[in-house]
Enzyme design. Structure first.
Site, PDB file in Angstrom:
ATOM      1  N   THR A   1       0.832  -1.202   0.000  1.00 59.74           N
ATOM      2  CA  THR A   1       0.000   0.000   0.000  1.00 59.74           C
ATOM      3  C   THR A   1       0.873   1.260   0.000  1.00 59.74           C
ATOM      4  OG1 THR A   1      -1.385   1.307   1.498  1.00 59.74           O
ATOM      5  CG2 THR A   1      -0.143  -0.441   2.519  1.00 59.74           C
ATOM      6  N   ASP A   2       0.314   2.342  -0.519  1.00 61.75           N
ATOM      7  CA  ASP A   2       1.049   3.622  -0.469  1.00 61.75           C
ATOM      8  C   ASP A   2       1.197   4.113   0.973  1.00 61.75           C
ATOM      9  OD1 ASP A   2      -1.606   4.353   0.001  1.00 61.75           O
ATOM     10  OD2 ASP A   2      -1.658   5.959  -1.485  1.00 61.75           O
TER      11      ASP A   2
ATOM     12  N   LYS B   1       2.485  -3.405   7.353  1.00 60.58           N
ATOM     13  CA  LYS B   1       2.654  -3.622   5.910  1.00 60.58           C
ATOM     14  C   LYS B   1       4.097  -3.321   5.493  1.00 60.58           C
ATOM     15  CE  LYS B   1       0.048  -4.572   3.109  1.00 60.58           C
ATOM     16  NZ  LYS B   1      -0.354  -5.921   2.585  1.00 60.58           N
TER      17      LYS B   1
HETATM   18  P1  NAD Z   1      -9.715  -7.011   3.051  1.00 64.40           P
HETATM   19  O1  NAD Z   1      -9.610  -6.754   4.521  1.00 64.40           O
HETATM   20  O2  NAD Z   1     -10.997  -6.738   2.348  1.00 64.40           O
HETATM   21  O3  NAD Z   1      -9.334  -8.523   2.740  1.00 64.40           O
HETATM   22  C1  NAD Z   1      -8.298  -9.201   3.395  1.00 64.40           C
HETATM   23  C2  NAD Z   1      -8.527 -10.682   3.218  1.00 64.40           C
HETATM   24  O4  NAD Z   1      -7.437 -11.377   3.873  1.00 64.40           O
HETATM   25  C3  NAD Z   1      -9.821 -11.190   3.882  1.00 64.40           C
HETATM   26  O5  NAD Z   1     -10.503 -12.047   3.000  1.00 64.40           O
HETATM   27  C4  NAD Z   1      -9.326 -11.948   5.109  1.00 64.40           C
HETATM   28  O6  NAD Z   1     -10.175 -13.039   5.477  1.00 64.40           O
HETATM   29  C5  NAD Z   1      -7.957 -12.432   4.641  1.00 64.40           C
HETATM   30  N1  NAD Z   1      -7.039 -12.685   5.767  1.00 64.40           N
HETATM   31  C6  NAD Z   1      -6.785 -11.886   6.840  1.00 64.40           C
HETATM   32  N2  NAD Z   1      -5.897 -12.465   7.654  1.00 64.40           N
HETATM   33  C7  NAD Z   1      -5.573 -13.656   7.084  1.00 64.40           C
HETATM   34  C8  NAD Z   1      -4.678 -14.694   7.453  1.00 64.40           C
HETATM   35  N3  NAD Z   1      -3.964 -14.635   8.579  1.00 64.40           N
HETATM   36  N4  NAD Z   1      -4.566 -15.769   6.639  1.00 64.40           N
HETATM   37  C9  NAD Z   1      -5.297 -15.851   5.489  1.00 64.40           C
HETATM   38  N5  NAD Z   1      -6.160 -14.895   5.110  1.00 64.40           N
HETATM   39  C10 NAD Z   1      -6.286 -13.803   5.887  1.00 64.40           C
HETATM   40  O7  NAD Z   1      -8.533  -6.168   2.414  1.00 64.40           O
HETATM   41  P2  NAD Z   1      -8.397  -5.510   0.967  1.00 64.40           P
HETATM   42  O8  NAD Z   1      -8.878  -4.113   1.049  1.00 64.40           O
HETATM   43  O9  NAD Z   1      -8.946  -6.428  -0.038  1.00 64.40           O
HETATM   44  O10 NAD Z   1      -6.807  -5.452   0.838  1.00 64.40           O
HETATM   45  C11 NAD Z   1      -6.091  -6.541   0.263  1.00 64.40           C
HETATM   46  C12 NAD Z   1      -4.612  -6.212   0.232  1.00 64.40           C
HETATM   47  O11 NAD Z   1      -4.392  -5.027  -0.518  1.00 64.40           O
HETATM   48  C13 NAD Z   1      -4.026  -5.946   1.631  1.00 64.40           C
HETATM   49  O12 NAD Z   1      -2.748  -6.536   1.683  1.00 64.40           O
HETATM   50  C14 NAD Z   1      -3.937  -4.428   1.701  1.00 64.40           C
HETATM   51  O13 NAD Z   1      -2.870  -4.039   2.537  1.00 64.40           O
HETATM   52  C15 NAD Z   1      -3.677  -4.068   0.263  1.00 64.40           C
HETATM   53  N6  NAD Z   1      -4.171  -2.744  -0.165  1.00 64.40           N
HETATM   54  C16 NAD Z   1      -5.457  -2.355   0.076  1.00 64.40           C
HETATM   55  C17 NAD Z   1      -5.897  -1.120  -0.379  1.00 64.40           C
HETATM   56  C18 NAD Z   1      -7.324  -0.676  -0.175  1.00 64.40           C
HETATM   57  O14 NAD Z   1      -7.650   0.486  -0.470  1.00 64.40           O
HETATM   58  N7  NAD Z   1      -8.223  -1.517   0.290  1.00 64.40           N
HETATM   59  C19 NAD Z   1      -5.021  -0.268  -1.058  1.00 64.40           C
HETATM   60  C20 NAD Z   1      -3.700  -0.704  -1.292  1.00 64.40           C
HETATM   61  C21 NAD Z   1      -3.296  -1.941  -0.839  1.00 64.40           C
END
Ligand code: NAD
Ligand code: TYD
Length: 340
Positions: free
Chosen positions: A124-125, A153
């Site tokens: 993530t940023d 992260k």
């Molecule tokens: P989210 O919280 O919607 O989904 C996370 C998923 O990971 C869930 O399905 C959860 O059940 C699973 N999870 C959590 N802990 C776990 C574990 N120990 N073992 C296996 N599965 C596990 O998150 P998101 O918004 O979809 O983000 C996904 C990725 O993208 C993350 O790594 C986040 O840091 C990154 N990200 C998100 C954004 C954003 O705006 N949402 C932006 C940039 C990067």
């Protein structure tokens, strides 16, 4: 090509699984997710019967399970699994360290053991910290995370880098700005504000509402990751963002206008501690090196997103009532036997 996608029942991970199975119908995807509160198998209904998609309920901190899965001739690991909500990280930092740091290290060890072709870390940023009024995050901006979420992260990212430098593991790290779109859990700004507006509830805007985020429609994030998997240079970091900076108040007002509701619903509440003021991504490297271009402007993306939440009220009301949690047992309980 066989991919292990972690966190594929969450918001971005499920969009990515659907995207990849459409773009590359011949690819096999093993989708591993612990189904925390944020994991929702209802996001994957469209590919439930797709023989190239296998769902496994497991935790990325479980070394034995990860080794077994990656040992099934997996070519590429794409690690989305994370605790992802800043506000929760302020209340409960320990689970963030466990999943986002330790979980990443467990996956890296398994990936190393089985000589996979590439490990893609979805970051993530927010690892870059906060910006003043000018400037953008580039891939060389020093890491300066401010929340337990972003710090965990950053910890994961540094381990990915170290496994590349020390063990020669082929890797890429992607750092994307804030995503929005279908299947986003209604604790995050945009789906929270849409659901509250539809219920004529007060809209809790933190502080003065002038914090800035750089928004990207989730499908455009998925297309960038697809390019990184195939074209990303080994060891490189790629920033992903669509130059769509908006204040939180602008976002909330856009939603109110589109849903025909009054601004009087806006309520300023106490600010988030350590609240980053501004994020802004410079995506030049990803665009020039990989030829990536987002398809959605903020205006088209937010319109599509609001339409999706209007058309899929069932999806988010089942989250609000907790009914979505039953789905796993109904759909997979028998099939997975004692793994459940
Ligand atoms: P989210 O919280 O919607 O989904 C996370 C998923 O990971 C869930 O399905 C959860 O059940 C699973 N999870 C959590 N802990 C776990 C574990 N120990 N073992 C296996 N599965 C596990 O998150 P998101 O918004 O979809 O983000 C996904 C990725 O993208 C993350 O790594 C986040 O840091 C990154 N990200 C998100 C954004 C954003 O705006 N949402 C932006 C940039 C990067
Ligand atoms: P969020 O969706 O939690 O993403 P992040 O904190 O990872 O950027 O929040 C986006 C912005 O919206 C952030 O500046 C905090 C703000 N916000 C509110 O003002 N009210 C809310 O109820 C939420 C959840 C977020």
């Amino acid at each position: 090509m066989k991919l292990l996608v972690t966190g594929g029942a969450g918001f971005i991970g499920s969009n990515f699984v659907l995207y990849m199975l459409k773009q590359h119908p011949e690819y096999q995807i093993i989708n591993v997710d612990a189904l925390t509160y944020a994991g929702n198998l209802e996001n994957l209904k469209l590919v439930e019967n797709n023989k190239n998609h296998t769902f496994v309920k497991a935790d990325i901190t479980d070394a034995k399970a990860m080794e077994e899965l990656i040992g099934q001739e997996v070519d590429i690991v794409v690690n989305f699994a994370a605790e992802s909500h800043v506000d929760r990280s302020i209340l409960e930092p320990d689970i963030f360290v466990k999943t986002n740091v330790l979980g990443t290290q467990v996956l890296l060890d398994a990936a190393r053991k089985h000589n996979i072709k590439k490990f893609v870390q979805i970051s993530t940023d927010e690892v870059y910290g906060t910006l003043g009024e000018t400037g953008l995050f580039s891939e060389t901006t020093p890491l300066a995370p401010n929340s337990p979420y972003s710090a965990s992260k950053a910890g994961g990212d540094l381990l990915v880098r170290a496994y590349h430098e020390t063990f020669g593991l082929p890797i890429n790290i992607t750092r994307c700005s804030n995503n929005y779109g279908p299947f986003q859990f209604p604790e995050k700004l945009i789906p929270l504000m849409i659901s509250k507006t539809l219920a004529d509830e007060q809209l809790p805007v933190y502080g003065d509402g002038l914090n800035i985020r750089d928004w990207l429609y989730v499908e455009d994030h998925c297309s960038a990751i697809d390019l990184v998997i195939h074209e990303g240079r080994n060891g490189e970091v790629y920033n992903i963002g669509g130059n769509n900076e908006r204040t939180n108040l602008q976002i909330v007002k856009t939603i109110l206008v589109q849903l025909g509701k009054p601004e009087s619903l806006i309520t300023h509440v106490k600010d988030r501690p350590g609240h980053d003021r501004r994020y802004g991504i410079d995506p030049t490297k990803t665009m020039t090196e990989l030829g990536w271009k987002p398809k959605h402007s903020f205006e088209t993306g937010i319109e599509k997103t609001i339409r999706w939440y209007l058309d899929n009220k069932d999806w988010w009301t089942r989250i609000q009532t907790g009914a979505y949690l039953d789905y796993f047992v109904k759909q997979y309980g028998e099939r997975l036997g004692d793994q459940e």
